[in-house]
Scaffold this motif. Structure first.
Motif, PDB file in Angstrom:
ATOM      1  N   UNK A 323       0.836  -1.202   0.000  1.00 57.99           N
ATOM      2  CA  UNK A 323       0.000   0.000   0.000  1.00 57.99           C
ATOM      3  C   UNK A 323       0.867   1.246   0.000  1.00 57.99           C
ATOM      4  N   UNK A 324       1.949   1.187   0.786  1.00 58.75           N
ATOM      5  CA  UNK A 324       2.823   2.360   0.892  1.00 58.75           C
ATOM      6  C   UNK A 324       3.395   2.697  -0.475  1.00 58.75           C
ATOM      7  N   UNK A 325       3.852   1.665  -1.179  1.00 56.69           N
ATOM      8  CA  UNK A 325       4.417   1.903  -2.511  1.00 56.69           C
ATOM      9  C   UNK A 325       3.367   2.505  -3.425  1.00 56.69           C
ATOM     10  N   UNK A 326       2.157   1.958  -3.321  1.00 58.31           N
ATOM     11  CA  UNK A 326       1.062   2.473  -4.146  1.00 58.31           C
ATOM     12  C   UNK A 326       0.882   3.962  -3.880  1.00 58.31           C
ATOM     13  N   UNK A 327       0.884   4.327  -2.610  1.00 56.05           N
ATOM     14  CA  UNK A 327       0.730   5.742  -2.260  1.00 56.05           C
ATOM     15  C   UNK A 327       1.830   6.569  -2.895  1.00 56.05           C
ATOM     16  N   UNK A 328       3.062   6.069  -2.788  1.00 60.14           N
ATOM     17  CA  UNK A 328       4.205   6.836  -3.312  1.00 60.14           C
ATOM     18  C   UNK A 328       4.019   7.030  -4.809  1.00 60.14           C
ATOM     19  N   UNK A 329       3.705   5.937  -5.483  1.00 58.92           N
ATOM     20  CA  UNK A 329       3.511   6.024  -6.934  1.00 58.92           C
ATOM     21  C   UNK A 329       2.455   7.067  -7.264  1.00 58.92           C
ATOM     22  N   UNK A 330       1.323   6.938  -6.559  1.00 56.72           N
ATOM     23  CA  UNK A 330       0.204   7.842  -6.863  1.00 56.72           C
ATOM     24  C   UNK A 330       0.613   9.284  -6.629  1.00 56.72           C
ATOM     25  N   UNK A 331       1.285   9.516  -5.485  1.00 52.87           N
ATOM     26  CA  UNK A 331       1.652  10.905  -5.186  1.00 52.87           C
ATOM     27  C   UNK A 331       2.624  11.418  -6.232  1.00 52.87           C
ATOM     28  N   UNK A 332       3.549  10.545  -6.640  1.00 55.54           N
ATOM     29  CA  UNK A 332       4.502  10.979  -7.682  1.00 55.54           C
ATOM     30  C   UNK A 332       3.730  11.364  -8.932  1.00 55.54           C
ATOM     31  N   UNK A 333       2.784  10.498  -9.303  1.00 55.69           N
ATOM     32  CA  UNK A 333       2.047  10.764 -10.546  1.00 55.69           C
ATOM     33  C   UNK A 333       1.233  12.041 -10.398  1.00 55.69           C
ATOM     34  N   UNK A 334       0.502  12.117  -9.294  1.00 55.56           N
ATOM     35  CA  UNK A 334      -0.401  13.266  -9.128  1.00 55.56           C
ATOM     36  C   UNK A 334       0.401  14.562  -9.085  1.00 55.56           C
ATOM     37  N   UNK A 335       1.454  14.531  -8.293  1.00 52.96           N
ATOM     38  CA  UNK A 335       2.248  15.762  -8.141  1.00 52.96           C
ATOM     39  C   UNK A 335       3.072  16.006  -9.399  1.00 52.96           C
ATOM     40  N   UNK A 336       3.932  15.010  -9.677  1.00 54.28           N
ATOM     41  CA  UNK A 336       4.913  15.214 -10.744  1.00 54.28           C
ATOM     42  C   UNK A 336       4.235  15.309 -12.095  1.00 54.28           C
ATOM     43  N   UNK A 337       3.616  14.196 -12.472  1.00 49.33           N
ATOM     44  CA  UNK A 337       3.100  14.103 -13.841  1.00 49.33           C
ATOM     45  C   UNK A 337       2.019  15.143 -14.042  1.00 49.33           C
ATOM     46  N   UNK A 338       1.002  15.071 -13.162  1.00 53.57           N
ATOM     47  CA  UNK A 338      -0.159  15.946 -13.348  1.00 53.57           C
ATOM     48  C   UNK A 338       0.239  17.405 -13.212  1.00 53.57           C
ATOM     49  N   UNK A 339       0.703  17.745 -12.015  1.00 56.80           N
ATOM     50  CA  UNK A 339       0.849  19.169 -11.699  1.00 56.80           C
ATOM     51  C   UNK A 339       1.907  19.827 -12.568  1.00 56.80           C
ATOM     52  N   UNK A 340       3.077  19.209 -12.558  1.00 55.96           N
ATOM     53  CA  UNK A 340       4.210  19.898 -13.189  1.00 55.96           C
ATOM     54  C   UNK A 340       4.238  19.610 -14.677  1.00 55.96           C
ATOM     55  N   UNK A 341       4.464  18.311 -14.983  1.00 57.49           N
ATOM     56  CA  UNK A 341       4.713  17.932 -16.369  1.00 57.49           C
ATOM     57  C   UNK A 341       3.638  18.472 -17.304  1.00 57.49           C
ATOM     58  N   UNK A 342       2.387  18.031 -17.053  1.00 56.79           N
ATOM     59  CA  UNK A 342       1.311  18.408 -17.975  1.00 56.79           C
ATOM     60  C   UNK A 342       1.264  19.901 -18.188  1.00 56.79           C
ATOM     61  N   UNK A 343       1.130  20.599 -17.082  1.00 57.18           N
ATOM     62  CA  UNK A 343       0.882  22.031 -17.210  1.00 57.18           C
ATOM     63  C   UNK A 343       2.068  22.722 -17.857  1.00 57.18           C
ATOM     64  N   UNK A 344       3.269  22.285 -17.444  1.00 63.61           N
ATOM     65  CA  UNK A 344       4.463  22.867 -18.048  1.00 63.61           C
ATOM     66  C   UNK A 344       4.407  22.686 -19.560  1.00 63.61           C
ATOM     67  N   UNK A 345       4.198  21.425 -19.952  1.00 72.58           N
ATOM     68  CA  UNK A 345       4.197  21.148 -21.390  1.00 72.58           C
ATOM     69  C   UNK A 345       3.082  21.924 -22.056  1.00 72.58           C
ATOM     70  N   UNK A 346       1.942  21.911 -21.404  1.00 69.46           N
ATOM     71  CA  UNK A 346       0.771  22.485 -22.068  1.00 69.46           C
ATOM     72  C   UNK A 346       1.004  23.941 -22.422  1.00 69.46           C
ATOM     73  N   UNK A 347       1.578  24.653 -21.480  1.00 71.24           N
ATOM     74  CA  UNK A 347       1.784  26.080 -21.737  1.00 71.24           C
ATOM     75  C   UNK A 347       3.112  26.295 -22.457  1.00 71.24           C
TER      76      UNK A 347
END
Lengths: 648, 648
Positions: A323-347
Motif C-alpha cells: 500500500x505504501x508503494x502504491x501511495x508513493x507512486x500515486x503521489x509521484x504521478x499526481x504531483x509530478x506528472x499531473x501538476x508539473x509535467x502536464x501544465x508545463x508542457x501544455x503552456x
C-alpha cells in the motif's frame, strides 16, 4: 496582448460555470459551444473536487491522529520483540529486522485505516453525484445557449468510407456483371471484421506485454536491499513502462487510424477517442495496477520462490507493505506528472513553437520587422499562433486524472486535493492557451461532451470494484478484522503482526539461495509475511487454514462493498432528476407560449387576409358602381345635349 | 358475443406486436394507447421467451443425457459403499443410508450441471436484450401511434395533497400572523418524513418477520423423515407464508395509502405501484430465498445443533440437497400458481361477478327478462360488466413471473418454458377479459409503460447477483470444481461424495438427542454434509481448511460471474441503439419536411397577401383613374351642352 483584453478569460475562469460566463462576455461566440461546454465541465468538475478534497484531508488527518494508537505499527516498531525476517532476495540480500520497517509501517497507517473505507464509499457516491450534477448543468446550459431544439444534422460520410464502399461495389460489379448503386452499398460486419480483430488482438497484446514486463524483477541484479532503492526502482520501472507505452501508443494509434472505416466523421472521432482512451488508460494505470494487485502476490515462499526465466525472482513489496508503494507512486504521478509535467508542457510547448515561428519570420525579413509587425492585421499576427488541435487531449488529461481521483482513492485520500490544485492551474492555463497561444478554433455547436460522458461513467463504475479490491487485498484492513474477531484472545490487535508472519527454518533454503552472511547463532527460524504451516507441523510450509479464512473474508468484503456501493450510486442516480425542474417547466411553458403566439399570428394573418379581401371587394364594388353611373350621367348629359339640340 | 366480433382480439393476440394490430383494427382507438402498450409489451415479452425456453429445454435435455455419466450421483446410488448418515432430526428421526437419496441425487443433476451456469449467463444477457428490444419497440410504437411529440401535460395536484397543503399553510398563518399564498406552500421533506419512516419500518418489519417465520423448523414436531413429507411440508410452508403475506399485503397497502401524500395522481400511482411491487416481491420470493440461501445453512453440526426457542432445530435440506427443493418449489409456483391459479382467477372471478349481477338483475325483474334484455342498448348490457380496475395487477403478475424466469433460472432452466406456456394463455385471457368481461376502460394516452420499466431493469440487475449466489452456494458446482482441481488424486470426480461428508462419532451426541434405535453393532461413525475435522483430529468437529477453501472459491466465483455478466449486459445495452435507425431517420426526415411545408405555406400566405394587396391597389388606382375621366367627360358633355346652349 489585446486578445486577452477582448476576452478576459483569466478573470473569467476563476469563477464557476464558465459556460454561461463565456456566453455573457462573448467568449462563447468566439469559441463556440463545444469549447464552452469543455470549460463548463471543467468548472463543474473542479467545484465538485472541493468537497471531495476536504473530506480527503479530514480522512488523512484522522490517520495522522490515530497513528500512535495503531497497535500493529507499534508492535512492529518496538525493539523488544525484534523479529528476524527472511531475506527479500537471493544471496545478495540479508536477513533483516522487522523493527527496521517501523517508519513505513507508521506511514502506511496514514493511508490504511478504517476511515479510508468510508472515504472510498464516499468517493463512489461522489462520482455518481458528479455525473448527475453535470447532466443537470448540461441541460441548464443547453437551455441558456438555446440548444434544446438543436440536434446534430446527418453529418456526411467520410471520404475514406465512400472510397471503400465504391471499391467494394466495383468489386461486386466485377464479380457479378450487374451494375448496382454505390448508394445502396454498405459496409457489413464482414468488411469491418478484420479491423475489429486487429484492434482486439493489439489491445490484448499490449495489456499482456505489460503485465509481463512489470512482473520481471530486477531485485536480484542491482538491488542491495535498501528501502530507498526500492522506490527509485519502482518509479524507474513505471517511467520505463510509460516510455515504452507511449511508444506503443503511437504505433497502435496509427494501426487504429488505418484499420477501421467508420461511416461519419463523428463516429470516426468517437472511435478514435475511445481507443486512444483505452491506450492512455492502460498506459497510465498499468504500473499502479501492478503495484496494487500483482507485486509481491505470487512470490512463492522462502526456499521455494517463483522464478521467471529461472533467474529473476518475483519482486516483493517493501516491508511496509504494497500500500505504501502504491501511495508513493500515486503521489509521484499526481504531483509530478499531473501538476508539473502536464501544465508545463501544455503552456510551454505552444509558446516555444510560437517563438520558433516568430524567429523564422524574423529571419525571413530582418529589416524593419517591428514596423512591419506594427502595421500588420490581427489575423496576420494570429497566423503565427499554433493551430488548434481539438479538445481531445484536454479531455483525455482530465479524465485520466478523474481516474486517479476515483479508482485508487482508497489508497490515497489526498488525490482529490492534488487534483483540485492541478485543476485550478489547469483551468487558467487552458484558457490562456486558447486565447493567446492558439489560433482561433472553428466554432462548433454541441449539445453535450459526447463520448467523454460515457467514458466518465465507465470509469466511475470501474472505480467501485477496484476500490473494493484495493481495500480488501492491498490494505491490511480485512486481515486485521479477521484477526480481531476470529483469533485475538484479548479482543485487541495485540499479536496481529506475529499472526501474519509464518515461520521458516533456514536449513530449508535451496542451495545457492541462502544469504551469504549466516544468522546469529542459536536462531534457525526466520519469518515471512504469509499464512503457511510452520516447519514443525506434519505438512510444513503448506498453505494454512488462516489463509483461506482471510481470503474468504476478503472476497466476501468485495462482494458486499461492490453491491452496496453500486446500489447506493444507482439510488443517487435515481433520486436526482436529470433535468432541473425549473428548466423543464421553463421549456414546457415556452413551448406552450410559442404555440399560442404562433396561433395568434396565424389568426392575425388570416384576419388580415380577410380584411384585405372584403375591403378589396367593397372597393371593387363601389368602383364598379361608380363607372356605370358616370357613363350613365354621361349618356344623360349627352341626351340632354341632344335634347337641347333638339330643342334648338 | 358481438363485442368480440367488433374487436377480434382472440385471433389478434395470437400474432406478435399486438400494439400495432390493435391500432390497425380499431382496438387501440377503443382501449387507448396505455392498454395497447401493455399488450405490445406482453407480446414482446412472450416472443422473447421463445428462444429462452428453447435454450432452457436444451440445457435440461443436456442434464438428462449426462445423468448417467454423473459420477457423484452414481457414487451415491451404488449399494457397495452404503454410507450411514446422521439423523436429520432429534430422537424421532433415525440414521439413514446415503443410497436412499439416490433418486433425488440423480434428479438434482438434471438442474445442477455445468450447462446451468452457461444458461444463467445466457438469461442475464437475454434480460438485457429484452429491455433493449422493448425500448426499440416502444419507440416504433410511439412513432406509429404518433406519440413522438406527445408529452404528459402537467397533471393537476391531487385533492388530498391540496388539502394537506392548505391545512399546513393555515397552521403557519395561525402561527405567524401574516397571510401567505397556499400556491407558494409546498410539502417539504419534513412533512413527508413520518410517512417515509412508516414505510421503511413497515417494510423492514415485514421482511424480518418472514425471515423469522421461515427459519422455524417443524421437522421435530410432525416429521418422520420421509422425503415425500418434506416436499409437502415446504410447500405447506410456502403456502402458509403466501397466505400470511397476502394478509400483511392488505394491511400495509392500506398503511401506504394513508401514509403518504404525493403531489400528483401520476406520482401517487407510481409510488403505490412501487410499494405494492415491493410487497408482492417479498411475498412471492421469500420462501424461495429461504430455501435457496438459508435452509440447511445454519444447522450447526451433529451433537451441537442450532436451536430456536431451545426446542426447534433448524431445518435441513433433503438428502438430495437444497437445489432439488428449490426446483420443486419453483415448478409448483410456475405450474400451480402461475398457470392455473392466476389464469383461473383472472377469467373466473369477473365471470362470476358478472353472473351474480346478472342474476340480481333477473331477480329484480323476473318477468319477460329476455325480451327486456333484447331491446336493451349495448351500453346498458355492458353496465352488467365488471368495472376496469387498471393495468397494475396485469403488469404485476407478469413482472413477478419475469422475476421467476430471471432470478432463479440457474436452478430451474424450464422456468422460461412454463412462463411461455402461461403467457400464451394469459395473453388470450387478458384480451378476452378486456373485451368481454370488463366495462370499457377510459382510453388513456401513454408514451411508455412508466415505472414498470424501471422495476424490470431492477429485477434484471438483481437477477445477475442472485444467480451468481444460486450457482455458487445452492448448487454443488463450486465444491465439485474445487475437489476436481485441489483434492482429487485421479483427476476425476471419484470420491467427491466422500470428500463432502464429515465424520461424527455417535458417542458425542448430546443426551436426549440421539435417535432411539441404536446403530448396527461395530459402527460408531455417522456422516453429515459439512467440512469439519473428524473426531480423531486434535481439534475435533472444528471447521476444516477445506470449508474455507470452498467458501473462498464460491465467493470468488460470485465476484467473477457478477462482474463479467454485468459488463456483458452493459455492453449489450451499449451496442444496441435505443431508437431504431429507420425510425430516427424517419422522424428527422418528417421534421425537415414539415419545416419545408410550413415555410412554403407561409410564403404562400405572404404571396397571397401581397397579391391581394397590390391587386387591390391596382383596382383602387384604375377605379380612381376611372371616375375623374368620367367626371371630365361629364363636364365636357355639359360644356358641350352649354356650348350648344350658347350656340343657341
Amino acid at each position: 496582448r489585446d486578445d486577452v483584453k477582448r476576452f478576459p478569460f483569466n478573470n473569467l475562469v476563476e469563477t464557476e460555470g464558465q459556460g454561461c460566463l463565456i456566453s455573457r462576455n462573448g467568449g462563447l461566440k468566439y469559441f463556440g459551444e463545444k469549447i464552452g461546454l469543455y470549460f463548463a465541465w471543467l468548472g463543474v468538475y473542479t467545484q465538485m473536487l472541493i468537497p471531495a478534497s476536504i473530506v480527503g484531508i479530514i480522512v488523512f488527518l484522522y490517520g495522522c491522529a490515530t497513528v500512535d494508537e495503531n497497535i500493529p505499527s507499534m508492535e512492529m516498531c518496538d525493539q523488544r520483540n525484534n523479529i528476524t525476517m527472511c531475506p527479500l532476495c537471493d544471496r545478495t540480500c540479508n536477513y533483516w529486522k522487522l523493527s527496521s520497517a517501523c517508519a513505513t509501517a507508521r506511514a502506511s497507517h496514514l493511508f490504511d485505516n478504517p476511515a479510508t473505507v468510508f472515504f472510498s464509499v464516499f468517493m463512489a457516491l461522489w462520482a455518481a453525484t458528479f455525473m448527475e450534477h453535470w447532466k443537470r448543468k448540461q441541460m441548464r446550459l443547453n437551455y441558456r445557449w438555446d440548444l434544446t431544439g438543436f440536434e446534430e444534422e446527418e453529418d456526411h460520410p467520410r471520404a475514406e468510407y465512400e472510397a471503400k464502399v465504391l471499391e467494394k461495389s466495383l468489386r461486386k460489379e466485377y464479380r457479378n456483371k450487374e451494375v448496382m448503386y454505390t448508394e445502396k452499398e454498405k459496409l457489413t460486419w464482414k468488411d469491418r471484421f478484420p479491423a475489429y480483430l486487429t484492434n482486439f488482438v493489439s489491445i490484448i497484446f499490449m495489456v499482456s506485454i505489460f503485465k509481463y514486463i512489470y512482473k520481471i524483477n530486477f531485485t536480484g541484479i542491482f538491488h542491495k536491499g535498501e528501502k530507498s532503492f526500492y522506490k527509485i526502482l519502482s518509479n524507474n520501472k513505471s517511467f520505463l513502462g510509460s516510455f515504452l507505452f507511449t511508444y506503443w501508443h503511437l504505433i497502435f494509434t496509427i494501426i487504429f487510424f488505418i484499420s477501421e472505416v467508420p461511416k461519419t466523421d463523428k463516429s470516426f472521432e468517437e472511435r478514435l477517442i475511445f481507443k486512444a482512451f483505452l491506450l492512455k488508460f492502460v498506459n497510465a494505470y498499468t504500473p499502479i495496477f501492478y503495484v496494487a494487485f500483482f507485486k509481491g502476490r505470487f512470490v512463492g515462499r522462502p526456499g521455494q520462490y517463483v522464478y521467471i526465466f529461472h533467474s529473476f525472482r518475483m519482486e516483493e513489496c517493501a516491508p511496509g507493505g504494497c500500500l505504501m508503494e502504491l501511495c508513493i507512486q500515486l503521489s509521484i504521478i499526481m504531483l509530478g506528472k499531473q501538476l508539473i509535467q502536464n501544465n508545463l508542457f501544455e503552456i510551454g510547448i505552444p509558446k516555444m513553437k510560437k517563438l520558433i515561428r516568430y524567429l523564422k519570420l524574423k529571419r525571413r525579413r530582418p529589416v524593419d520587422h517591428e514596423e512591419y509587425m506594427k502595421k500588420k492585421q490581427r489575423y496576420e499576427i494570429d497566423y503565427n499562433l499554433e493551430p488548434f488541435a481539438g479538445l481531445t487531449p484536454e479531455y483525455m488529461e482530465m479524465i485520466i486524472q478523474f481516474g486517479f481521483v476515483t479508482l485508487f482513492v482508497a489508497s490515497f485520500p489526498l488525490a482529490p486535493l492534488f487534483a483540485l490544485l492541478n485543476n485550478i492551474i489547469e483551468i487558467r492555463l487552458d484558457a490562456k492557451k486558447f486565447v493567446t497561444e492558439l489560433r482561433r478554433p472553428v466554432a462548433v455547436r454541441a449539445k453535450d461532451i459526447g463520448i467523454w460522458y460515457n467514458i466518465l461513467r465507465a470509469v466511475g463504475k470501474l472505480a467501485v470494484i477496484i476500490n473494493a479490491f484495493v481495500i480488501s487485498f492491498t490494505s491490511d484492513f480485512i486481515p486485521r478484522l479477521v484477526y480481531l474477531y476470529m483469533y485475538s484472545e484479548s479482543g485487541t490487535m495485540h499479536g496481529f503482526v506475529n499472526h501474519t508472519l509464518s515461520y521458516f527454518n533456514v536449513s530449508d533454503f535451496q542451495e545457492g539461495t541462502a544469504p551469504k552472511e549466516p544468522m546469529e547463532l542459536g536462531n534457525q527460524i526466520c519469518r515471512y509475511k504469509d499464512y503457511r504451516e510452520p516447519p514443525w507441523s506434519e505438512n510444513k510450509y503448506e498453505i494454512a487454514k488462516d489463509f483461506w479464512a482471510v481470503l474468504a473474508a476478503r472476497l466476501a468484503f468485495v462482494i458486499v462493498f461492490q453491491n452496496l456501493v453500486m446500489f447506493m450510486s444507482d439510488f443517487v442516480d435515481w433520486i436526482i432528476p436529470d433535468i432541473p425542474k425549473d428548466i423543464s417547466q421553463q421549456i414546457h411553458k415556452e413551448k406552450v407560449l410559442m404555440v399560442e403566439v404562433f396561433m395568434k399570428e396565424e389568426q392575425g394573418k388570416l384576419h388580415l387576409l380577410e380584411t384585405w379581401r372584403d375591403k378589396d371587394k367593397r372597393k371593387g364594388e363601389n368602383c364598379n358602381s361608380h363607372s356605370p353611373r358616370s357613363s350613365m350621367s354621361h349618356r344623360g348629359s349627352v341626351s340632354s345635349c341632344h335634347s337641347c339640340h333638339v330643342d334648338v
